[in-house]
Enzyme design. Structure first.
Site, mmCIF file in Angstrom:
data_model
loop_
_atom_site.group_PDB
_atom_site.id
_atom_site.type_symbol
_atom_site.label_atom_id
_atom_site.label_comp_id
_atom_site.label_asym_id
_atom_site.label_seq_id
_atom_site.Cartn_x
_atom_site.Cartn_y
_atom_site.Cartn_z
ATOM 1 N N ASP A 197 0.936 -1.199 0.138
ATOM 2 C CA ASP A 197 0.025 0.019 0.020
ATOM 3 C C ASP A 197 1.049 1.303 0.021
ATOM 4 O OD1 ASP A 197 -3.151 -0.837 0.890
ATOM 5 O OD2 ASP A 197 -1.473 -2.274 1.176
ATOM 6 N N HIS B 192 -2.807 -9.623 -1.630
ATOM 7 C CA HIS B 192 -2.890 -8.074 -1.113
ATOM 8 C C HIS B 192 -4.183 -8.359 -0.106
ATOM 9 C CE1 HIS B 192 -3.471 -4.021 -1.081
ATOM 10 N NE2 HIS B 192 -4.710 -4.052 -1.295
ATOM 11 N N HIS C 48 -11.272 -3.853 6.853
ATOM 12 C CA HIS C 48 -11.324 -4.710 5.725
ATOM 13 C C HIS C 48 -11.269 -6.383 6.289
ATOM 14 C CE1 HIS C 48 -10.338 -1.850 3.030
ATOM 15 N NE2 HIS C 48 -9.154 -1.612 3.318
#
Length: 463
Positions: free
Chosen positions: A162, A308, A318
């Protein structure tokens, strides 16, 4: 190629806030050795201008491309520049000659009203290990140099997810560059362009001083999808054009997942795609099973995986987004005794014990979330309370990690927090390769306490 995770597609760039005020009260930090350290806010996006002539290379980066080869990628505004790389072990200077020349291919793409520059890809080699090569792209412009990885251990990886292109990104890259390493690993979310294609160009220029010097190996994140119904239904148009990885060399039919070897095959690295099909009937699953089956763990003691969306995550951000992929693929990794799995997506750092099927298992991989490179969205500050001893260290700070594989049995992992102008080792751990574990071969796993040769250190304290 179908995107199974359409619900994870990024919001349009113009709807995102470029700066986020983060309060200390929102933070929930476990394991930090510096209680006075406050979580830093996000910083502004950096727009890196184009300062060279149209025919000169920009956005130069190198990646590994099979045994003894490297791929050089760059972009020119002038479409008439040849896709040629001159290279050698001696600095040639402005008017010098190089020992070798290689030709490659070029491409470009359109995305709505945007048209990219000419994107050049040239595969060069064979190259000597642990050697500095000087090179020039397209026969014009500045001379660059890169160093090839060593032929044997030890080898060191810089790991960061990221990344983005903010002032924190710049700080992270400077900290990484402050100490030598051999290969850069990025588990998704590169530019945060989110369909704003000029931000891909800005990102390429920002990382060029680093990505032109060491091989950068990347896999895609949700911010690389950039799909649009009917017009760009499959996504990844910019990512695939700009960041060509060695999928062909590793027998993969997709640039979204691939593998490569370093240190003469002593380390095998697998880059998986969280945003393409991964169920047991998919091409990716079939490829992964075949790729793992080829590995002789006597010859290849270390297997590292990057993806990811994390399979294990105690952060509120998430939650569960990697669960469907975990349920499909985790057993493959477990049965083949993968040593460590790196993920991004969650904008924080977290390290787990060896784990399999949501339980501590001495024959499972160590899972590490390292989605803290410097993205513009800021940090994921809140964690769930954890009753099971799976998560060993977690902290919402920007930073990077380093995996140093010392020999066939031992590796050292360290996480370096961005302490504003400095970089501080906040977490570190020594662990052993599962290939050397008599407990884990040949029978399947056990009900251990997460040891599996794992000996952790937080700061300088032995656990």
């Amino acid at each position: 190629m179908e995107n199974r995770n359409s619900f994870l597609q990024p919001r349009p760039f113009l709807l995102l806030t470029l700066s986020l005020i983060i309060t200390i009260a929102a933070a929930s930090v476990d394991g930090s050795d510096d209680g006075a350290f406050s979580r830093p806010p996000a910083r502004n996006v950096l727009i890196t201008p184009h300062a060279r002539a149209e025919s000169e290379p920009q956005q130069v980066h190198v990646s590994l491309a099979g045994e003894d080869h490297v791929r050089v990628t760059w972009i020119t505004d002038d479409k008439h520049v040849s896709s040629v790389v001159e290279y050698g072990t001696t600095e040639a200077g402005p008017a010098g000659k190089y020992e070798a020349t290689a030709s490659g291919e070029h491409t470009k793409y359109r995305y709505f009203l945007y048209t990219s520059g000419t994107i050049h890809h040239v595969r060069i080699g064979p190259l000597k290990p642990n050697t500095v090569y000087f090179y020039r792209c397209g026969g014009i412009g500045p001379e660059f140099s890169f160093k090839t990885p060593p032929a044997t251990l030890p080898i060191e990886f810089a790991v960061v997810g990221d990344l983005g292109q903010t002032e924190w990104t710049q700080s992270t890259l400077q900290h990484i560059n402050g100490s030598d390493y051999d290969v850069f690993l990025l588990p998704g979310d590169l530019s945060y362009a989110d369909s704003q294609q000029p931000l891909w160009d800005s990102f390429g220029r920002l990382v060029e001083p680093y990505a032109s010097r060491r091989p950068w190996m990347v896999t895609e994140g949700n911010h690389e999808v950039e799909s649009f119904p009917i017009i760009f239904p499959h996504g990844f148009k910019a990512y695939n054009a700009r960041w060509l990885m060695p999928h062909t060399e590793s027998g993969s039919s997709s640039n979204l997942y691939y593998s490569f070897d370093v240190a003469s095959g002593l380390v095998h690295v697998i880059m998986l795609g969280s945003y393409t099909d991964f169920d047991s009937h998919s091409d990716q699953y079939t490829w992964l099973a075949a790729d793992l089956a080829k590995i002789d763990r006597k010859a290849t003691p270390w297997v590292v995986v990057l993806l990811h969306a994390p399979w294990y995550n105690t952060n509120e951000a998430h939650q569960g987004e990697g669960e469907s992929m975990r349920s499909e693929m985790e057993e493959l990794l477990y049965d083949n005794r993968v040593d460590v799995v790196f993920a991004g997506h969650v904008h924080a750092y977290e390290r787990f014990t060896r784990v399999y099927d949501n339980k501590a298992d001495p024959c499972g991989p160590v899972h590490v979330t390292i989605g803290d490179g410097g993205n513009r969205e800021g940090l994921a500050l809140r964690y769930h309370a954890v009753s099971a001893p799976l998560s060993l260290y977690r902290e919402p700070s920007f930073g990077h990690g380093r995996l140093r594989i010392v020999d066939e049995k031992r590796a050292h992992w360290s996480w370096h927090r961005n302490n504003y102008s400095s970089s501080v080792v906040a977490d570190e751990v020594w662990f052993n390769s599962l290939s050397a574990s008599e407990e884990c071969w040949p029978r399947k796993g056990g009900n251990g306490d997460g040891g599996g040769g794992l000996s952790a250190r937080v700061g300088l304290d032995e656990l």
